[in-house]
Design a protein around this motif. Structure first.
Motif: not given
Length: 120
Positions: A12-22
């Motif tokens: 799971h890719i969860d970048r703080r600045e982005c709205a979604y987790c991939l």
């Protein structure tokens, strides 16, 4: 006999600045490598005491775009995909050689799945 092969893995890719987790399905090297612990290890140099681990023989990198990132944030994330594996010394140039049990692999935001080059 060794059982070191590419194994399915979900990350799971969860970048703080982005709205979604991939959520990404990939392959990693995992399994068992035959090893021995020698009796005379007190008399050997440290480099002779390393044990074989299941590691990459061949891999490629894939890049995905994380949805919902602001324009000033690069939305791209690259990750390795195991093509083949071997039992050998762990190379810290491209492998994480330490297993940290405290790391988590989950999303804290709404999820998007990434399947075969298409963001769903």
């Amino acid at each position: 006999m060794s059982f070191c092969t590419p194994t399915d893995y979900t990350m799971h890719i969860d970048r703080r600045e982005c709205a979604y987790c991939l959520t990404i399905n990939t392959t990693i090297c995992a399994g068992y490598c035959m090893t021995r612990d020698i009796n005379g290890k007190l008399f050997l140099p440290k480099y002779a005491l390393s044990q074989d681990v299941c590691t990459y023989r061949g891999f490629i990198y894939k890049t995905v775009e994380i949805p919902g990132c602001p324009h000033h944030i690069a939305p791209y994330f690259s990750y390795p995909v195991a093509v083949s594996c071997k039992c050998g010394k762990c190379n810290t140039d491209y492998s994480d050689c330490i297993h940290e049990a405290t790391k988590t692999n989950y999303c804290t935001k709404p999820q998007k799945s990434y399947l075969v080059g298409i963001s769903v």
